[in-house]
Design an enzyme around this catalytic site. Structure first.
Site, mmCIF file in Angstrom:
data_model
loop_
_atom_site.group_PDB
_atom_site.id
_atom_site.type_symbol
_atom_site.label_atom_id
_atom_site.label_comp_id
_atom_site.label_asym_id
_atom_site.label_seq_id
_atom_site.Cartn_x
_atom_site.Cartn_y
_atom_site.Cartn_z
ATOM 1 C CB VAL A 1 108.571 131.121 20.207
ATOM 2 C CG1 VAL A 1 108.854 131.271 21.380
ATOM 3 C CG2 VAL A 1 109.540 132.851 19.321
ATOM 4 C CB ALA A 2 110.461 129.519 15.184
ATOM 5 N NE ARG A 3 104.863 126.446 12.750
ATOM 6 C CZ ARG A 3 104.099 127.850 13.073
ATOM 7 N NH1 ARG A 3 104.167 128.437 14.496
ATOM 8 N NH2 ARG A 3 103.074 128.304 12.139
ATOM 9 C CD GLU B 1 104.052 121.841 17.762
ATOM 10 O OE1 GLU B 1 102.658 122.900 17.477
ATOM 11 O OE2 GLU B 1 105.064 121.885 17.266
ATOM 12 C CG HIS C 1 102.325 125.749 18.482
ATOM 13 N ND1 HIS C 1 102.929 125.571 17.367
ATOM 14 C CD2 HIS C 1 102.642 126.684 17.930
ATOM 15 C CE1 HIS C 1 102.973 125.625 16.706
ATOM 16 N NE2 HIS C 1 102.916 126.952 16.947
#
Length: 319
Positions: A235-237, A266, A285
């Site tokens: 859930v970061a990048r 993304e 996201h």
């Protein structure tokens, strides 16, 4: 002040698919004695920022910064501020704050939810229901497992807090392990310490900022160190995890599964192989997309408006 000279200007860009006008409404509720104005068009932005001491929004380009002659505080609505002209803001003496902390509860729940999905194999149950199969399968238990949380900021701490009561061991990974943390054990990013933690990890939750240290942090070497029955939740990048290495691990059963709220690239292209892996759950996201987002953000900004007037230290100050 009047609308021509507002106290707070909310810029027009929205986030999470929620109208930014709702953010302005939340600020008005908390600042009833202030003039909070939502700039709805580029022209309104250019006009309104000229006399506003506080500007709140997702981004700030050079043109708006040049026009914002009265700005004392830019309240960024993101936790990350790397996209902002920070040097120029600092040269102008403008304070910058971020949205750190607003995503703790929502993304913390998202992580724990995915851990439970893989532990109980709920995605397999859903798949069999779609096929109308009454066919038993064996699941796992979260209890007794080891969960490693990379990043012990607001989101990482929220994950650890929500794991209380599940009977798990927790390992935290942070830049300064000597500071400790809410986990049973804390290690740093050094290769030996990090790999030792990975070798004991059943569930790896990644909730750290994207920096030079964390870019590509989880690659083929790290995925080989993880037990093949481990699950990764990011859930970061997206760039914290090497996508090609992740495809290799999931395809070759070197990893039981992955839950990705962020990807690299993304958005994930429609023809990307990750879409077709039964052991990979993808969300676009949106783990922070809840109605409470603007409420928490408005709490921070309204408090900082008060602190700015009082000459006190600002919450979440970046510069």
């Amino acid at each position: 002040m009047t609308e021509d000279e507002p106290d707070v200007v909310v810029l027009r860009k929205s986030t999470h698919g929620t109208p930014v006008s709702e953010y302005a409404d939340e600020l008005r509720e908390r600042l009833p004695d202030r003039e909070v104005v939502h700039a709805r068009t580029p022209e309104e932005e250019r006009e309104l920022v000229a006399n506003a001491p506080v500007v709140a929004g997702m981004e700030l380009d050079a043109d708006l910064l040049d026009r914002a002659e009265a700005m004392e505080l830019f309240a960024c609505a993101y936790a990350g501020t790397g996209h902002l002209p920070l040097d120029a803001l600092e040269d102008r003496g403008v304070a910058v704050t971020n949205a750190s902390g607003v995503h703790g509860p929502n993304i913390g729940e998202h992580v724990v939810g995915n851990l439970l999905v893989f532990a109980r194999r709920l995605h397999e149950g859903w798949r069999r229901q779609q096929n109308r199969e009454w066919r038993h399968f064996k699941s796992h238990e979260l209890q007794g497992s080891t969960v490693t949380v990379v990043g012990l900021g607001a989101i990482g701490q929220s994950v650890v807090e929500r794991l209380q009561g599940f009977g798990v061991e927790t390992i935290g990974v942070r830049y300064t392990p000597e500071k400790g943390g809410p986990t049973d054990e804390v290690v740093g990013f050094e290769d030996d310490a990090f790999h030792d933690a990975l070798a004991r990890t059943d569930y790896l939750a990644i909730a750290c900022p994207l920096t030079e240290t964390t870019r590509g942090l989880v690659g083929e070497a790290e995925l080989k160190t993880l037990p093949p029955d481990a699950v990764l939740v990011n859930v970061a990048r997206g760039p914290v995890v090497d996508t090609d290495a992740l495809v290799w691990a999931l395809r070759g059963h070197h990893l039981r599964g992955a839950a990705l709220d962020v990807t690299d690239p993304e958005p994930l292209p429609e023809d990307h192989p990750l879409w077709n892996f039964e052991n990979c759950l993808i969300t676009p996201h949106c783990s922070g997309h809840t109605p409470e987002y603007y409420e928490r953000l408005a709490d921070i900004v309204a408090e900082n408006v008060r602190r700015l007037d009082a000459g006190e230290e600002l919450e979440n100050r970046v510069i």
